[in-house]
Design a protein around this motif. Structure first.
Motif, short mmCIF file in Angstrom:
data_model
loop_
_atom_site.label_atom_id
_atom_site.label_comp_id
_atom_site.label_asym_id
_atom_site.label_seq_id
_atom_site.Cartn_x
_atom_site.Cartn_y
_atom_site.Cartn_z
N VAL E 11 20.06 63.79 -20.78
CA VAL E 11 19.56 62.63 -20.44
C VAL E 11 17.74 62.74 -20.95
CG1 VAL E 11 17.95 62.62 -17.98
CG2 VAL E 11 19.89 63.53 -18.13
N ASP E 12 17.31 63.54 -21.24
CA ASP E 12 16.08 64.04 -22.71
C ASP E 12 16.41 62.83 -23.41
OD1 ASP E 12 14.10 64.32 -23.72
OD2 ASP E 12 14.28 65.46 -25.56
N ARG E 16 14.88 58.88 -24.14
CA ARG E 16 13.61 59.29 -25.27
C ARG E 16 13.89 57.83 -25.82
NH1 ARG E 16 11.13 63.76 -28.39
NH2 ARG E 16 12.58 65.16 -26.54
N ASP E 17 15.66 57.34 -26.00
CA ASP E 17 15.04 56.60 -27.14
C ASP E 17 15.04 55.33 -26.26
OD1 ASP E 17 16.64 58.38 -28.54
OD2 ASP E 17 18.81 57.51 -27.68
N ARG E 18 15.00 54.58 -24.97
CA ARG E 18 14.82 53.50 -24.37
C ARG E 18 12.93 53.45 -24.11
NH1 ARG E 18 19.79 52.01 -20.98
NH2 ARG E 18 20.88 52.37 -22.94
N GLY E 20 10.36 55.97 -25.54
CA GLY E 20 9.82 56.84 -26.18
C GLY E 20 9.05 57.36 -25.93
N HIS E 21 8.21 58.50 -26.91
CA HIS E 21 8.04 59.54 -26.36
C HIS E 21 7.01 59.72 -25.25
CE1 HIS E 21 7.13 64.10 -27.36
NE2 HIS E 21 5.91 63.36 -27.16
N GLU E 22 5.61 59.09 -24.97
CA GLU E 22 4.89 59.44 -24.61
C GLU E 22 5.11 59.12 -22.98
OE1 GLU E 22 3.53 57.57 -27.10
OE2 GLU E 22 2.64 60.02 -27.25
N VAL E 23 6.48 57.72 -22.77
CA VAL E 23 6.22 57.63 -20.87
C VAL E 23 8.00 58.65 -20.91
CG1 VAL E 23 7.61 55.78 -20.15
CG2 VAL E 23 5.51 55.26 -21.45
#
Lengths: 371, 127, 155, 156, 358
Positions: E11-12, E16-18, E20-23
């Motif tokens: 899931v993580d 993150r692929d979709r 980006g890190h912060e969102v």
């Protein structure tokens, strides 16, 4: 003493326990005064279900008034009826057939066990163990079914009539009672495992609510309460009625006078009742189950008093007759009423939790107290 | 997931505090709010009376009350402080060995003496 | 047993501090005592070495329309020795001394009789209504002339 | 309290608690001992003497055995039974008292069986029906003789 | 192999692929929040149902069996009933505190979830003082009980709250001492490290008698701390009607109810972590085949099995024993559990220092 304490401490809390409280077993209202959690005084307020049965009986015939007494101490309804029937028979000098006497005693003892079993569950519930309550109902249900088969009802049997019992025993009766005896004996040991030996239960009940022998006598606390205080007050022994004088049984007496002693007395009584039933169940004499009586009973003018031992203690019926078809005045001496009067004396200085345990050990049935 | 894997902890895991507090508040407010939303309240004086087995309360509830456990609270404080001292000790006692054990034993023993004294004085009696 | 109890009673009551009338009674021996003499007789009956009537198992009252009769059933705590004590009270102003300090069970029983018959027990420690609701006045339900058209069902 | 006693207390206490836990644990795993009666799904077994309510049996010709003698009415402690009589003209021209309505107040009845004992002609008996709950108390007032029913021949 | 850890990581990664890190992190926070809320709701339903079935079977009856298959939906039906009840605030109560108490109770039991390892590498916050954190946070719940009892303007509530104050405060010590026993053996306060230290065997099996004693003391202490019978003096149904939550109705009552079960769960989970190795599978010495089979069972199942075992034991207590009286309760703590706990700790430490454990 109470007034002195009040004057000293202003931080006393007055708390209503009841009429709607889980452990007053009905609509009993106690006003208790607390200091911290220590009880300074318990003041019972009665009358929430007072139906004035004594007044009602004044307009009922001698056949009819017996059924009303089932509604007093509903847990030993049968024994109450027995007391009334005895009183009427004494007045009319009716000879009750042997068979009827034995049937009556058998039913009395079954009722006593049923009542004590229920008390056992309720007492456990009062000190916080819920499971025994349900186990108790299992055994009670068996007795109720036996009762239902023979008497036609489960709680308020109305099986007594002046001169005997209403019907003959059901053909299944002996077999089912024997089944019950063997079943119940093993369950009594389970009771011991669950509660009697339990350290928490012992701590909750030992040295709690001590009623000394002379106090028990003075308060007229009969039944298991009196016998738990070392007072041999069993009417079945003191003034035997029916065929009790022919039976071998012991009067269970404990000396300690605390809740645990009362508990032990009742546990012992269940075993004694079992032995009485065992003695009688194979020796039920044949014959009539009812003596011939007139259709309309008229008691000769005078006063009659009969006493029986219910599950709660000495139950007395005092009939004043003016010679008519209805009693002129009836007084029921209910054991719960006298036992309750000792509650204040017993619970002073204890905690709230103890009050609940003491009430449980008194085995109060409120309709019996309120009448 | 980022939050959960052990290798990524520093500084991120503590955010779970905020998340959890938030979740708790949202959850409870949601639950209470839902029932507010669903139930049409009715009002009557009897209904709002404090429950005392169906009888009006005698006297005031908020009176000066004899809390039996003042001394218990004191004792608790002493022992809780002791416990807090012991936590760091417990972590390292295996490395420090016998010395730490004996030191702690002495410490506990003295505390225990105090406990016995308090017991003798009747501090552990519920009023 | 009844006969021996009666002879015992006769000899004992000869030494009683107040005049007592002894009758055979229908079931148990009965003593009739004046209400004023009752407080003197009660401790005598309880403490007398031969009687020791320390167990009061019943206390009640009978409304005879012309007078009230208090009926006390006494018994010995260790053997059967029942004695009935009766006391005739005036119906308009029934007053009798309380025995709650002698037999403590009388405390509740007297409160019950107080409200149901209106008998006033002199010296009772706490003579309040026990069964009837607070504020109940006057009328005593177990008296023969009591009528309550609202709550009583006539059959 | 000696040290020995102290540990003895603990041991005895634990043992007594374990005995109780063994008992409840036993029942937890022995579902055969369950005694719950699933009442509406499984109808209860009622004893033949069970007293549910007073009924008046009628035979196939719509005849009952009640003569309207009011013995049951007198025997009832609660005023549960009310008997209304009428005068019937018998074939030979005489007037005869007969039952008009046997009104039975189930809401007042305590199933004490006194009326059945009192009845000289065995006209009424107790049935085993026990599900009496209704929404209105007035529904519990029943007329036991069926409309148009008559007294059975030969019952006096 | 599908495990909780694997699911969460995918899931993580997907997030993150979709995004980006912060969102992704922000979304994950929200997800965690939702997950915890859902977990709480389900936990409440499951535990209440379990309690009812356990009690029923011990009491030789069937228990709920009408709503849903085998009665499983009974608790849901009860929840719906509670939601549709009016939440009353009694006249004369302190409105703010009265409403605060259930919320505080829930927040506290939520916070307790943070350091619990649900499966291998699945933990909200592997705080390095994990067990200390738990005992610190859990003592806040006594405040909620006190607030609830005091603000209700009810004498029963007041008495119940006073009792629970003394009770929870006292049993905190015993629970702490038995936790310390394991901390000494593991050499860490961190939950993950305590579990890791049990790689070769659970402490219960490796630690001789002291750990067994510690476990028993721990069980007794947490039963008391979570206000459950035989230590349910704060509620004491037969004495104080419902104790500190007498005046609470509807959903606010349900929150107290839920919090109690959540606390039981947390206490059992901590117990499972300390004494039975948390998610660590059962390994037996050199039986490699056996150990492999045990490893094959997902770690979350191990964790929940152990936790529910403890929960069952706590329920078993409740449906067997009578309730203690308040002074006996304190006597048990101060005269038996506390001295025993201290001695036990010293013995355990000796074992740990000398390396006598397996």
């Amino acid at each position: 003493m109470f007034k002195e304490v009040l004057a000293e401490d202003q931080d006393c809390l007055t708390l209503n326990v009841g009429p709607q409280h889980p452990s007053t077993h009905g609509v009993l209202h106690l006003v208790i005064t607390l200091k911290g959690e220590t009880i300074l005084r318990v003041d019972p307020h009665l009358g929430y279900i007072h139906r004035s049965i004594e007044k009602m009986c004044e307009s009922l015939s001698y056949r009819q008034f017996i059924y009303v007494t089932s509604r007093m101490d509903y847990l030993s309804a049968h024994i109450n009826n027995h007391g009334c029937a005895l009183c009427v028979e004494k007045a009319l000098q009716i000879e009750v057939p042997q068979r009827a006497q034995v049937i009556r005693v058998l039913m009395d003892e079954l009722t006593r066990i049923a009542s004590h079993v229920l008390w056992w569950g309720a007492m456990a519930m009062d000190v916080g163990a819920i499971t025994p309550f349900f186990h108790a109902f299992r055994e009670r249900e068996m007795i109720n079914e036996i009762m239902e088969e023979t008497c036609g009802a489960r709680l308020t049997m109305n099986y007594m009539v002046p001169g005997g019992v209403m019907y003959d025993l059901h053909p299944n009766f002996q077999r089912r009672v024997k089944q019950f005896i063997s079943f119940f004996k093993s369950k009594l040991n389970e009771y011991d495992e669950l509660l009697t030996d339990n350290i928490i239960f012992k701590q909750r009940t030992q040295h709690i609510g001590v009623l000394r022998r002379e106090d028990a006598i003075s308060f007229g606390a009969t039944g298991p309460v009196g016998r738990g205080s070392g007072w041999a007050c069993d009417v079945r022994k003191r003034a035997p009625y029916e065929c009790y004088h022919q039976l071998q049984f012991e009067q269970v007496v404990e000396q300690a006078g605390d809740c645990y002693a009362r508990y032990l007395v009742r546990m012992g009584e269940m075993r004694q009742s079992l032995s009485i039933i065992e003695q009688l169940i194979d020796n039920i004499p044949s014959g009539d189950y009812q003596a011939k009586t007139k259709a309309v009973l008229k008691l000769p003018k005078g006063e009659y008093y009969s006493r029986v031992e219910t599950a709660r203690g000495e139950f007395g019926v005092y009939i004043v007759s003016d010679g008519g078809t209805t009693p002129y005045r009836i007084k029921f001496r209910s054991p719960g009423f006298s036992n309750l009067s000792a509650l204040d004396h017993m619970s002073r200085g204890h905690k709230i939790g103890d009050l609940v345990a003491i009430m449980g050990s008194l085995d109060l049935v409120i309709p019996d107290i309120d009448r | 997931m980022y939050l959960w894997t052990r290798n990524h902890f520093s500084g991120v895991g503590s955010a779970s505090l905020v998340v959890l507090i938030g979740a708790g508040i949202v959850f409870s407010l949601l639950a209470i709010g839902l029932s507010r939303f669903l139930v049409k309240p009715t009002w009557s004086r009897q209904k709002l009376e404090p429950y005392e087995c169906g009888v009006p309360t005698i006297g005031k509830t908020w009176i000066q009350y004899n809390v039996g456990y003042y001394l218990f609270a004191l004792m608790f404080l002493i022992f809780e402080v002791e416990l807090v001292f012991l936590f760091p000790w417990a972590v390292v006692v295996k490395q420090l060995g016998m010395v730490a054990l004996i030191e702690a034993a002495v410490f506990l023993f003295i505390l225990f003496l105090g406990f016995l004294y308090a017991h003798r004085q009747g501090a552990l009696k519920w009023m | 047993m009844n006969a021996s109890l009666e002879t015992t009673l006769q000899s004992v009551l000869a030494a009683a501090p107040v005049p007592v009338q002894l009758t055979a009674g229908s079931q148990w021996p009965e003593l009739v005592v004046a209400p004023d003499d009752w407080p003197t007789l009660a401790p005598f009956l309880r403490d007398h070495a031969e009687l020791r009537l320390d167990f009061m198992f019943c206390l009640t009252c009978v409304d005879w329309k012309t007078h009230l009769t208090m009926v006390y059933h006494l018994n010995n705590s260790s053997c059967e020795r029942v004695v009935v004590v009766k006391s005739v009270l005036d119906r308009q102003q029934p007053r009798v001394a309380s025995v709650a300090n002698i037999w403590r069970t009388a405390e509740f029983h007297e409160r019950e009789v107080y409200e149901l018959f209106g008998v006033h027990f002199v010296g009772h420690p706490d003579l309040r209504l026990l069964i009837l609701p607070e504020g109940w006045e006057g009328r005593n339900p177990l008296r023969k002339d009591f009528e309550d058209p609202v709550n009583m069902i006539r059959l | 309290m000696t040290l020995k006693q102290y540990f003895r207390n603990i041991w005895d206490g634990m043992r007594s608690l374990a005995a109780g836990m063994r008992r409840t644990g036993y029942y937890f795993f022995h579902h055969k001992e369950i005694i719950t009666q699933e009442y509406p799904d499984v109808p209860p077994r009622l004893a033949e003497r069970f007293r549910g309510e007073v009924v008046m049996p009628h035979n196939e010709n719509n005849e009952h055995r009640c003569t309207g003698c009011t013995a049951c009415e007198l025997a009832c402690p609660n005023g549960t039974i009310k008997i209304i009589t009428k005068y019937e003209i018998t074939p030979d021209g005489k007037k005869k008292k007969a039952l008009d309505k046997f009104i039975y107040h189930l809401e007042l009845c305590t199933m004490c069986n006194l009326c059945i004992i009192a009845c000289p002609t065995d006209a009424i008996k107790m049935s085993q029906a026990f599900e009496h709950s209704v929404f209105d108390r007035s529904q519990l007032i029943k007329i036991l003789n069926k409309p148009g029913s008559r007294l059975m021949e030969g019952v006096e | 192999m599908i495990s909780l850890e694997f699911i969460l990581q995918s899931v993580d990664r997907w997030l993150r692929d979709r995004l980006g890190h912060e969102v992704a992190v922000a979304v994950e926070y929200v997800l965690v929040g939702l997950f915890v809320i859902l977990f709480f709701a389900v936990l409440g339903l499951v535990l209440v149902f379990m309690e009812r079935k356990v009690s029923a079977w011990m009491q030789v009856r069937l228990g709920p069996n009408r709503v849903g298959p085998g009665g499983t939906l009974q608790t849901l039906a009860d929840t719906i009933k509670l939601v549709s009840k009016e939440g009353l605030t009694p006249a004369g109560a302190d409105r703010f505190l009265f409403n605060l108490a259930p919320v505080l109770m829930i927040v506290v039991s939520m916070l307790l979830l943070a350091p619990i390892a649900f499966a291998r590498n699945v933990q909200l916050w592997d705080i390095n003082i994990g067990v200390l954190y738990v005992s610190a946070i859990s003592s806040v719940s006594v405040l909620a009980v006190l607030i609830a009892g005091w603000s209700s303007n009810n004498k029963y509530s007041l008495l119940g709250a006073m009792r629970s104050g003394a009770q929870i405060v006292s049993y905190e010590l015993s629970a702490g001492l038995s936790v310390l026993t394991i901390v000494v053996l593991s050499g860490s306060l961190q939950v993950s490290q305590i579990i890791e230290a049990q790689q070769t065997g659970w402490w219960l099996f490796r630690g001789h008698v002291p750990v067994l004693v510690a476990m028993i003391i721990y069980l007794i202490a947490v039963t008391a701390e979570t206000n459950r019978a035989p230590f349910d003096l704060a509620e004491a149904e037969s004495e104080l009607t419902a104790g500190f939550h007498t005046e609470y109705s509807g959903m606010r009552f349900a929150l107290f109810f839920l919090a109690e079960y959540a606390n039981v769960f947390v206490a059992s989970a901590i117990g499972a972590i300390l004494f039975l190795g948390g998610w660590m599978p059962l390994h037996l010495g050199n039986w490699d085949a056996f150990n492999r089979i045990m490893d094959w069972i997902p770690s979350s199942i191990w964790f929940f099995a152990k936790t529910f075992f403890f929960i069952f034991v706590i329920m078993w207590f409740r449906w067997t024993f009578p309730r203690l009286r308040i002074d006996q309760l304190l006597e048990l703590e101060w005269k038996y559990l506390l001295p025993l706990g201290i001695v036990n700790l010293l013995v355990a430490t000796t074992i740990a220092v000398a390396g006598w454990y397996f």
